[in-house]
Motif scaffolding. Structure first.
Motif, PDB file in Angstrom:
ATOM      1  N   ALA A   1      63.721  43.463  54.336  1.00 55.48           N
ATOM      2  CA  ALA A   1      62.708  43.556  53.286  1.00 55.48           C
ATOM      3  C   ALA A   1      61.333  43.516  53.936  1.00 55.48           C
ATOM      4  O   ALA A   1      61.028  42.587  54.688  1.00 55.48           O
ATOM      5  N   LEU A   2      60.507  44.507  53.646  1.00 54.55           N
ATOM      6  CA  LEU A   2      59.235  44.667  54.347  1.00 54.55           C
ATOM      7  C   LEU A   2      58.055  44.483  53.394  1.00 54.55           C
ATOM      8  O   LEU A   2      58.001  45.095  52.325  1.00 54.55           O
ATOM      9  N   ILE A   3      57.145  43.621  53.794  1.00 54.57           N
ATOM     10  CA  ILE A   3      55.867  43.507  53.087  1.00 54.57           C
ATOM     11  C   ILE A   3      54.846  44.221  53.959  1.00 54.57           C
ATOM     12  O   ILE A   3      54.422  43.710  55.002  1.00 54.57           O
ATOM     13  N   THR A   4      54.518  45.420  53.552  1.00 56.87           N
ATOM     14  CA  THR A   4      53.682  46.289  54.379  1.00 56.87           C
ATOM     15  C   THR A   4      52.222  46.192  53.960  1.00 56.87           C
ATOM     16  O   THR A   4      51.900  45.711  52.865  1.00 56.87           O
ATOM     17  N   SER A   5      51.346  46.649  54.824  1.00 55.74           N
ATOM     18  CA  SER A   5      49.921  46.597  54.525  1.00 55.74           C
ATOM     19  C   SER A   5      49.572  47.594  53.429  1.00 55.74           C
ATOM     20  O   SER A   5      50.183  48.648  53.313  1.00 55.74           O
ATOM     21  N   SER A   6      48.597  47.239  52.630  1.00 59.99           N
ATOM     22  CA  SER A   6      48.114  48.115  51.560  1.00 59.99           C
ATOM     23  C   SER A   6      46.671  48.478  51.865  1.00 59.99           C
ATOM     24  O   SER A   6      45.778  47.624  51.736  1.00 59.99           O
ATOM     25  N   PRO A   7      46.405  49.699  52.295  1.00 60.36           N
ATOM     26  CA  PRO A   7      45.021  50.086  52.603  1.00 60.36           C
ATOM     27  C   PRO A   7      44.171  50.074  51.336  1.00 60.36           C
ATOM     28  O   PRO A   7      44.675  50.243  50.222  1.00 60.36           O
ATOM     29  N   LYS A   8      42.919  49.844  51.503  1.00 59.06           N
ATOM     30  CA  LYS A   8      42.008  49.879  50.353  1.00 59.06           C
ATOM     31  C   LYS A   8      40.619  50.272  50.836  1.00 59.06           C
ATOM     32  O   LYS A   8      40.305  50.197  52.022  1.00 59.06           O
ATOM     33  N   ALA A   9      39.825  50.693  49.879  1.00 61.78           N
ATOM     34  CA  ALA A   9      38.452  51.059  50.221  1.00 61.78           C
ATOM     35  C   ALA A   9      37.689  49.820  50.665  1.00 61.78           C
ATOM     36  O   ALA A   9      37.939  48.707  50.191  1.00 61.78           O
ATOM     37  N   GLY A  10      36.748  50.028  51.571  1.00 67.13           N
ATOM     38  CA  GLY A  10      35.914  48.930  52.028  1.00 67.13           C
ATOM     39  C   GLY A  10      34.767  48.677  51.066  1.00 67.13           C
ATOM     40  O   GLY A  10      34.656  49.288  49.995  1.00 67.13           O
ATOM     41  N   ALA A  11      33.902  47.740  51.448  1.00 63.63           N
ATOM     42  CA  ALA A  11      32.733  47.422  50.629  1.00 63.63           C
ATOM     43  C   ALA A  11      31.782  48.614  50.582  1.00 63.63           C
ATOM     44  O   ALA A  11      31.518  49.249  51.604  1.00 63.63           O
ATOM     45  N   ILE A  12      31.290  48.917  49.391  1.00 66.13           N
ATOM     46  CA  ILE A  12      30.358  50.029  49.206  1.00 66.13           C
ATOM     47  C   ILE A  12      28.950  49.452  49.082  1.00 66.13           C
ATOM     48  O   ILE A  12      28.688  48.598  48.232  1.00 66.13           O
ATOM     49  N   GLU A  13      28.049  49.914  49.941  1.00 67.69           N
ATOM     50  CA  GLU A  13      26.694  49.356  49.962  1.00 67.69           C
ATOM     51  C   GLU A  13      25.810  49.892  48.847  1.00 67.69           C
ATOM     52  O   GLU A  13      24.871  49.224  48.416  1.00 67.69           O
ATOM     53  N   ASP A  14      26.098  51.074  48.369  1.00 63.13           N
ATOM     54  CA  ASP A  14      25.284  51.699  47.319  1.00 63.13           C
ATOM     55  C   ASP A  14      25.246  50.776  46.090  1.00 63.13           C
ATOM     56  O   ASP A  14      26.277  50.422  45.524  1.00 63.13           O
ATOM     57  N   ALA A  15      24.059  50.381  45.665  1.00 59.54           N
ATOM     58  CA  ALA A  15      23.892  49.432  44.563  1.00 59.54           C
ATOM     59  C   ALA A  15      24.436  49.961  43.243  1.00 59.54           C
ATOM     60  O   ALA A  15      24.746  49.178  42.340  1.00 59.54           O
ATOM     61  N   ARG A  16      24.539  51.281  43.115  1.00 56.58           N
ATOM     62  CA  ARG A  16      25.071  51.831  41.864  1.00 56.58           C
ATOM     63  C   ARG A  16      26.477  51.339  41.560  1.00 56.58           C
ATOM     64  O   ARG A  16      26.890  51.253  40.400  1.00 56.58           O
ATOM     65  N   PHE A  17      27.227  51.026  42.621  1.00 52.92           N
ATOM     66  CA  PHE A  17      28.635  50.672  42.436  1.00 52.92           C
ATOM     67  C   PHE A  17      28.878  49.157  42.463  1.00 52.92           C
ATOM     68  O   PHE A  17      30.004  48.703  42.577  1.00 52.92           O
ATOM     69  N   LYS A  18      27.808  48.393  42.339  1.00 55.39           N
ATOM     70  CA  LYS A  18      27.948  46.947  42.339  1.00 55.39           C
ATOM     71  C   LYS A  18      28.749  46.504  41.122  1.00 55.39           C
ATOM     72  O   LYS A  18      28.502  46.945  39.998  1.00 55.39           O
ATOM     73  N   ALA A  19      29.701  45.614  41.328  1.00 49.79           N
ATOM     74  CA  ALA A  19      30.548  45.150  40.225  1.00 49.79           C
ATOM     75  C   ALA A  19      29.763  44.242  39.290  1.00 49.79           C
ATOM     76  O   ALA A  19      28.906  43.464  39.746  1.00 49.79           O
ATOM     77  N   PRO A  20      30.002  44.322  38.004  1.00 54.98           N
ATOM     78  CA  PRO A  20      29.331  43.416  37.070  1.00 54.98           C
ATOM     79  C   PRO A  20      29.824  41.983  37.259  1.00 54.98           C
ATOM     80  O   PRO A  20      30.866  41.746  37.867  1.00 54.98           O
ATOM     81  N   ALA A  21      29.085  41.034  36.731  1.00 55.89           N
ATOM     82  CA  ALA A  21      29.500  39.630  36.803  1.00 55.89           C
ATOM     83  C   ALA A  21      30.799  39.427  36.020  1.00 55.89           C
ATOM     84  O   ALA A  21      31.071  40.122  35.023  1.00 55.89           O
ATOM     85  N   LYS A  22      31.592  38.480  36.477  1.00 58.44           N
ATOM     86  CA  LYS A  22      32.837  38.181  35.779  1.00 58.44           C
ATOM     87  C   LYS A  22      32.529  37.555  34.423  1.00 58.44           C
ATOM     88  O   LYS A  22      31.584  36.764  34.294  1.00 58.44           O
ATOM     89  N   PRO A  23      33.326  37.892  33.391  1.00 56.63           N
ATOM     90  CA  PRO A  23      33.093  37.299  32.068  1.00 56.63           C
ATOM     91  C   PRO A  23      33.185  35.776  32.119  1.00 56.63           C
ATOM     92  O   PRO A  23      34.013  35.215  32.851  1.00 56.63           O
ATOM     93  N   ALA A  24      32.349  35.113  31.335  1.00 57.62           N
ATOM     94  CA  ALA A  24      32.377  33.649  31.298  1.00 57.62           C
ATOM     95  C   ALA A  24      33.607  33.139  30.551  1.00 57.62           C
ATOM     96  O   ALA A  24      34.136  32.077  30.870  1.00 57.62           O
ATOM     97  N   ALA A  25      34.060  33.911  29.559  1.00 61.07           N
ATOM     98  CA  ALA A  25      35.201  33.468  28.749  1.00 61.07           C
ATOM     99  C   ALA A  25      36.499  33.540  29.552  1.00 61.07           C
ATOM    100  O   ALA A  25      36.661  34.407  30.411  1.00 61.07           O
ATOM    101  N   LYS A  26      37.398  32.622  29.276  1.00 64.87           N
ATOM    102  CA  LYS A  26      38.705  32.625  29.912  1.00 64.87           C
ATOM    103  C   LYS A  26      39.563  33.741  29.327  1.00 64.87           C
ATOM    104  O   LYS A  26      39.480  34.046  28.136  1.00 64.87           O
ATOM    105  N   ARG A  27      40.387  34.332  30.151  1.00 67.96           N
ATOM    106  CA  ARG A  27      41.245  35.417  29.694  1.00 67.96           C
ATOM    107  C   ARG A  27      42.351  34.873  28.795  1.00 67.96           C
ATOM    108  O   ARG A  27      42.944  33.834  29.060  1.00 67.96           O
ATOM    109  N   ILE A  28      42.634  35.614  27.735  1.00 66.76           N
ATOM    110  CA  ILE A  28      43.689  35.234  26.806  1.00 66.76           C
ATOM    111  C   ILE A  28      45.020  35.093  27.553  1.00 66.76           C
ATOM    112  O   ILE A  28      45.414  35.965  28.315  1.00 66.76           O
TER     113      ILE A  28
END
Length: 539
Positions: free
Chosen positions: A174-201
Motif C-alpha cells: 500500500a503506497l502513500i504517494t506524493s501529491s504535487p500542488k501549485a506553489g505560493a502565488i505572489e500576485d496579490a489578485r489571488f490572495k485568499a480571503p480571511a477564514k470565516p469567523a463562524a464555525k462550520r456546521i
C-alpha cells in the motif's frame, strides 16, 4: 493511498469494484495484476464486474466487513504472523488493540458474516505469507464512508491490517504517494480571503470528518432544525443522492433561499428558488488538476467546443458574478485562465504549454519504495489507539459495531452500487447511455436464486420492493452472484424530475428506500442502512 498492483502478490477488495467504476486506468491495473498472477480477493455481497479478474469471491453478509477484518487481525496477532519490526517502529497503541482483538475469533465472525472460519483463517495466513507485497485496497463510498454505522471502524480496521502486514511503502504493498500542488502565488489578485469567523456546521457534532470536506448531511440536519436559512448547490443532486429524499424536500421547503448551479434540471434544481445554468465541461476551461501517484503529474481539461446554449455561463463566471453581487467581488478580479497560468508558473509550466501537451509529469517527484510515510497523526505513526476517536465518543481502537439496521423475517438488506456506464445520478438523462441501460435491462434489482425460488420469483419477473420509506416496482435479475440476504439496486435510476425526459421514471432509486441515518462522530449518510421486502407483482 494506492495499491502497488504491478508488484503485488495478493490484494483484497472490500466492497469496491473497479470493473463497475469509470476509471479505465484502474481497470487496466487490475487486469495487469491478474495476468501476472496476483491473487485478487473480492469481499462483496455481490459478485461484481471485477470478478473477471478475481481469484476468490467472498459473498459476505452486507454490513459485516468489519467483523471479517477484526477476525483476520485476530489470526495475524494470535498466530504471530504480523510484522513485528513495522509495528514496533511505526505504530502506536498496538498492545491495547491486540488485547481486545483476542475476542474477535474467526468462529465469532463466521456467525455474523456467514464466511466460514476456515476461509477467514486462510485469507489472513495467505496475506501474511505474501506480505509485504499484500494489502487491502483502500475502498470507496461502498464501504469506507457514508455506507454503514460501522464504516468508520471498517476504515480503521483496514488500516490496522495493512499495518500488521507491514505493507506501507513496500513494493507490492500500500503506497502513500506524493501529491504535487501549485506553489505560493505572489500576485496579490489571488490572495485568499480571511477564514470565516463562524464555525462550520457539523464540526462539533461530527469531529472526525475530514477537515477539508465537512459533512453535507450535517447541513441537512441543521436545515431541518432551522439553523440554516439558505443553501447553494453546485453540480450536486443532494435531494436524491445524499440522504433520504423526503427529508431533503422537507428541509429545502423550510429555507428562505435555495440556489442550484447545474447543467440539467435535477430533483434538487426542481426544488430550488433559482437555477443558474452551467456549461458542460466541454464548453469551458478548468483549473489544472495536480495528480498524485507513483509518477505525479498535472493535467488540463480545456474548452473543446463553443458554448451551446447562450444563457449558460461557465461556473467560474457564475461564482465571480455572485461574489460581485454580494459585495466581495474584490476576491475575484481574474479569470480562470489567469489563475490556471499563475498556478502552473509556480511549477515551471505555463497554460499555453500545457494546452499543447494536456499533461506534464514531475520525474523528480516519482515515488521510491522503502520509505515509511509520515502520518498526519499526533505521533506521526499509525495509531491503533486514537485519543481523537475517544474524545468523539468512540472506542480508542477499532472494535466491532453492529450495523444500524438488521433484516428480520423475510426482509432483505438493500445494497446499491455503480454501473460502469453511469456516474451516480448525473448521467441517466443522456440518451445514448440510457439506450444501453434499456438494451441490457440494467435497471433490474439482483436477487439470489435460492431466495427468489422460495418466494416464487423467476428471472425477469416484475417485483414490488417496499419498506416504510417507499414502494416501487421493477424487474428482477435472479442469480447466484449475490448473497441470499441481500437485494442489489443500481444507484443511477428512479429520476422524478419531469424535465429530464430521458431518465424520468426509469427504474427505482435506492435512496428513496434509505431512512435518514448519520454515522456517529463521522457524519456519514449511511446509504446502505436499509431493509426491504420483495414480492412478485400479482402474487
Amino acid at each position: 493511498y494506492s495499491n502497488d498492483f504491478a508488484n503485488a502478490k495478493m490484494v483484497m477488495f472490500i466492497g469496491r469494484s473497479y470493473g463497475d467504476g469509470i476509471r479505465p486506468s484502474s481497470v487496466q491495473s487490475l487486469a495487469d495484476a491478474a495476468e501476472h498472477g496476483t491473487r485478487v480477493v473480492i469481499v462483496d455481497p455481490r459478485l461484481n464486474n471485477s470478478g473477471i479478474f478475481a481469484s476468490d469471491w467472498v459473498p459476505i453478509n452486507p454490513g459485516t466487513d468489519l467483523a471479517l477484518l477484526m477476525a483476520m487481525a485476530n489470526v495475524l496477532i494470535e498466530e504471530d504472523l504480523y510484522d513485528h519490526d513495522f509495528v514496533e517502529q511505526n505504530t502506536y497503541g498496538f498492545e491495547e488493540f491486540a488485547e481486545q482483538a483476542k475476542e474477535y475469533t474467526p468462529e465469532w465472525a463466521e456467525k455474523i458474516t456467514d464466511v466460514p472460519a476456515e476461509t477467514i483463517q486462510e485469507l489472513a495466513r495467505s496475506m501474511a505469507k505474501a506480505a509485504p507485497a499484500a494489502s487491502i485496497e483502500s475502498g470507496w463510498r461502498s464501504v469506507i464512508g457514508c455506507s454503514y454505522k460501522n464504516s468508520f471502524e471498517t476504515a480503521r480496521a483496514i488500516t490496522a491490517i495493512n499495518s500488521l502486514l507491514g505493507c506501507w511503502g513496500a513494493k507490492g504493498g500500500a503506497l502513500i504517494t506524493s501529491s504535487p500542488k501549485a506553489g505560493a502565488i505572489e500576485d496579490a489578485r489571488f490572495k485568499a480571503p480571511a477564514k470565516p469567523a463562524a464555525k462550520r456546521i457539523g464540526d462539533a457534532e461530527y469531529p472526525l470528518v475530514l477537515a477539508s470536506a465537512g459533512t453535507n448531511v450535517a447541513a441537512l440536519q441543521a436545515t431541518l432544525e432551522g439553523e440554516i436559512k439558505g443553501l447553494f448547490f453546485y453540480n450536486s443532486n443532494a435531494a436524491k443522492g445524499y440522504a433520504q429524499p423526503k427529508k431533503w424536500t422537507e428541509a429545502l421547503e423550510k429555507t428562505d433561499l435555495v440556489v442550484t448551479i447545474d447543467v440539467q434540471m435535477s430533483e434538487t434544481a426542481m426544488l430550488a428558488d433559482y437555477v443558474l445554468p452551467d456549461t458542460s465541461y466541454l464548453e469551458r476551461l478548468e483549473l489544472p488538476e495536480f495528480i498524485g501517484g507513483k509518477g505525479p503529474a498535472v493535467a488540463l481539461r480545456d474548452q473543446v467546443i463553443d458554448v451551446v446554449h447562450p444563457n449558460t455561463k461557465p461556473v467560474d463566471r457564475i461564482f465571480s458574478e455572485l461574489a460581485e453581487a454580494c459585495g466581495v467581488g474584490e476576491y475575484f478580479r481574474f479569470g480562470v485562465d489567469e489563475l490556471a497560468d499563475a498556478q502552473l508558473q509556480t511549477v515551471g509550466l505555463s497554460l499555453d504549454a500545457l494546452k499543447q501537451t494536456g499533461t506534464a509529469h514531475f520525474p523528480e517527484k516519482e515515488f521510491s519504495y522503502g520509505s515509511t510515510p509520515k502520518w498526519k497523526t499526533p505521533t506521526e505513526k499509525v495509531q491503533f489507539a486514537s485519543e481523537a476517536c475517544e474524545k468523539a465518543g468512540l472506542s480508542p481502537y477499532p472494535v466491532w459495531v453492529e450495523p444500524a439496521v438488521m433484516p428480520m423475517g423475510d426482509e432483505l438488506r438493500l445494497i446499491g452500487g455503480k454501473q460502469a456506464i453511469h456516474s451516480h445520478t448525473q448521467t441517466a438523462n443522456i440518451e445514448d447511455l440510457m439506450q444501453i441501460t434499456k438494451d441490457y435491462d440494467l435497471t433490474r434489482v439482483w436477487m439470489n436464486a435460492d431466495t427468489a425460488a422460495r418466494r416464487g420469483i423467476a428471472d425477469g419477473d416484475e417485483v414490488e420492493v417496499s419498506n416504510g420509506q417507499h414502494t416501487g416496482r421493477v424487474r428482477v435479475k435472479v442469480t447466484q452472484r449475490i448473497n441470499p440476504t441481500a437485494l442489489y439496486m443500481p444507484s443511477h435510476y428512479g429520476c422524478s424530475s419531469p424535465d429530464q425526459h430521458t431518465a424520468y421514471e426509469v427504474g427505482l432509486r435506492q435512496m428513496d428506500f434509505v431512512p435518514f441515518h448519520l454515522e456517529p462522530a463521522y457524519g456519514g449518510a449511511c446509504t446502505q442502512e436499509a431493509v426491504v421486502t420483495v414480492k412478485k407483482v400479482g402474487a
